[in-house]
Design an enzyme around this catalytic site. Structure first.
Site, PDB file in Angstrom:
ATOM      1  N   SER A 153      31.690  11.540  57.904  1.00 48.53           N
ATOM      2  CA  SER A 153      31.712  10.830  56.629  1.00 48.53           C
ATOM      3  C   SER A 153      30.286  10.613  56.101  1.00 48.53           C
ATOM      4  O   SER A 153      29.576  11.584  55.831  1.00 48.53           O
ATOM      5  CB  SER A 153      32.482   9.515  56.794  1.00 48.53           C
ATOM      6  OG  SER A 153      32.789   8.952  55.540  1.00 48.53           O
ATOM      7  N   ASP A 232      43.457  12.900  54.404  1.00 46.69           N
ATOM      8  CA  ASP A 232      42.338  11.969  54.294  1.00 46.69           C
ATOM      9  C   ASP A 232      42.328  11.381  52.886  1.00 46.69           C
ATOM     10  O   ASP A 232      42.093  12.087  51.899  1.00 46.69           O
ATOM     11  CB  ASP A 232      41.035  12.734  54.567  1.00 46.69           C
ATOM     12  CG  ASP A 232      39.800  11.843  54.615  1.00 46.69           C
ATOM     13  OD1 ASP A 232      39.751  10.842  53.869  1.00 46.69           O
ATOM     14  OD2 ASP A 232      38.867  12.166  55.379  1.00 46.69           O
ATOM     15  N   HIS A 264      41.112  10.301  58.072  1.00 44.36           N
ATOM     16  CA  HIS A 264      39.660  10.111  58.149  1.00 44.36           C
ATOM     17  C   HIS A 264      39.239   9.408  59.437  1.00 44.36           C
ATOM     18  O   HIS A 264      38.071   9.124  59.634  1.00 44.36           O
ATOM     19  CB  HIS A 264      39.217   9.269  56.939  1.00 44.36           C
ATOM     20  CG  HIS A 264      37.758   9.348  56.614  1.00 44.36           C
ATOM     21  ND1 HIS A 264      37.172  10.460  56.025  1.00 44.36           N
ATOM     22  CD2 HIS A 264      36.744   8.449  56.753  1.00 44.36           C
ATOM     23  CE1 HIS A 264      35.884  10.237  55.829  1.00 44.36           C
ATOM     24  NE2 HIS A 264      35.590   9.033  56.263  1.00 44.36           N
TER      25      HIS A 264
END
Length: 290
Positions: A153, A232, A264
Site C-alpha cells: 500500500s 480490494d 487489501h
C-alpha cells in the site's frame, strides 16, 4: 546511534529482533523489527542479503512481522528482512495524530519540506540512507551489496519510488497493492499537499512511481512484481491505480498480477508472500558475493 535490542524471539529457525534507536533523520526514537535467518545465526561469517519491507498506513514495524508471513520463505532462502516503522512517533507536531492517513503512521516515505513537518518527517532519508547504514554498522552479517525493497500500500509506493530514484542501489523491488500514482489519488494528494505544499507539484512528481518510471533508462534492466486483489476496496476507490503505472512503464519489465477475490489485508499479503520472497531471492541470492 546504535540499536538497542529490546527482545530476541525465535522465529522459523532464526531470530526476530525488536530494535530501537535514536534517529538523526526524524529526531525521534524509531522502533523496528529485524529478522535474521538461520544461516545468519549458524554461519555469522556468511554475508546475508537483506530485504527492506515498508508497511502501509497506520502500521508499525510489528504488523507485517507478525501477520505477513514473509519470514518462513526468507528463512528458506537465507534472507534477512527489516520491517521499519511508517513515520516518526511523538514528534509533538500540532495535528500529527489527528488523521489516520496523514501524520503519525502515514509518513509516505518522503522528506517533508513544509513548515512544522520538515524537521521530523524525513522518512525517505531514514529508509534510504540512515537505517541501512546503521544496520550494516551494527550487524556485520548483513550484506550491503545485496539489498532488495518491497512494501504494501503506502509502503508499496515507498518501495517503488525509492527503487526508481536510486538506480543500481537496490537489486530487486516488489509491491503488494501499491499506491502507484499518488499525485492522482486522494491519499497521495492529501499527503503531498501536507508534506510538500499544494503548489509544489514538481516535488510531488519526484515521489510518484508512475512519473518516475517514465524516466527509467531504456537500456537499464527493470523487473518489478506487483500483486493487487480484485476485491480490494481501495483499488476499487481509485487509491492504488496500478494500471497507470503499468501503462507509463510501457514495454519495461512490469508484472502486475490481479488476484481474484483478494482484499487489501494481511491475509492477501501472507497468501503471496512466498512468491515475493522467491522473486527477491532470484536477484539477491543468485549473485556472486561482493
Amino acid at each position: 546511534m546504535g540499536f538497542e535490542i529490546k527482545a530476541k524471539i525465535a522465529n522459523f529457525g532464526g531470530q526476530l529482533l525488536k530494535l530501537e534507536h535514536q534517529s538523526t533523520s526524524t529526531k525521534t526514537k524509531m522502533a523496528l523489527n529485524l529478522f535474521l535467518p538461520p544461516t545468519s545465526i549458524s554461519q555469522p561469517s556468511h554475508k546475508t542479503p537483506i530485504l527492506i519491507f515498508l508497511s502501509g498506513l497506520t502500521c508499525t514495524g510489528d504488523n507485517c512481522a507478525e501477520k505477513g508471513f514473509l519470514q518462513p520463505h526468507a528463512a528458506r532462502h537465507g534472507i534477512a528482512i527489516v520491517y521499519p516503522d511508517t513515520s516518526p512517533r511523538g514528534a509533538k507536531i500540532d495535528g500529527e495524530d489527528d488523521n489516520w492517513d496523514f501524520g503519525s503512521g502515514a509518513g509516505f516515505y518522503v522528506d517533508a519540506t513544509t513548515e512544522g513537518w520538515r524537521n521530523n518527517y524525513n522518512m525517505y532519508t531514514y529508509i534510504n540512507e540512515e537505517l541501512p547504514s546503521e544496520l550494516f554498522k551494527q550487524f556485520e552479517v548483513l550484506d550491503s551489496g545485496r539489498v532488495g525493497i518491497a512494501g504494501h500500500s503506502m509502503g508499496g509506493h515507498g518501495a517503488l519510488t525509492i527503487f526508481l530514484k536510486n538506480p543500481g542501489k537496490y537489486l530487486s523491488v516488489s509491491a503488494f497493492a501499491p499506491i502507484s500514482n499518488p499525485i492522482n489519488c486522494p491519499w497521495g494528494q492529501k499527503a503531498f499537499g501536507g508534506y510538500f505544499g499544494e503548489e509544489n507539484k514538481e516535488k510531488w512528481a519526484q515521489h510518484d512511481a508512475t512519473e518516475l518510471v517514465k524516466a527509467w533508462e531504456e537500456d537499464r534492466p527493470l523487473e518489478v512484481l506487483i500483486d493487487v486483489g480484485t476485491a480490494d476496496n481501495f483499488y476499487k476507490q481509485g487509491q492504488l491505480l496500478p494500471e497507470n503505472f503499468k501503462m507509463a512503464a510501457g514495454d519495461k519489465g512490469i508484472q502486475v498480477r490481479y488476484q481474484e477475490g483478494y482484499d487489501h489485508s494481511y491475509f492477501f499479503i501472507s497468501s503471496f508472500a512466498g512468491d515475493h520472497v522467491d522473486f527477491h531471492a532470484k536477484h539477491l541470492c543468485n549473485r556472486a558475493l561482493r
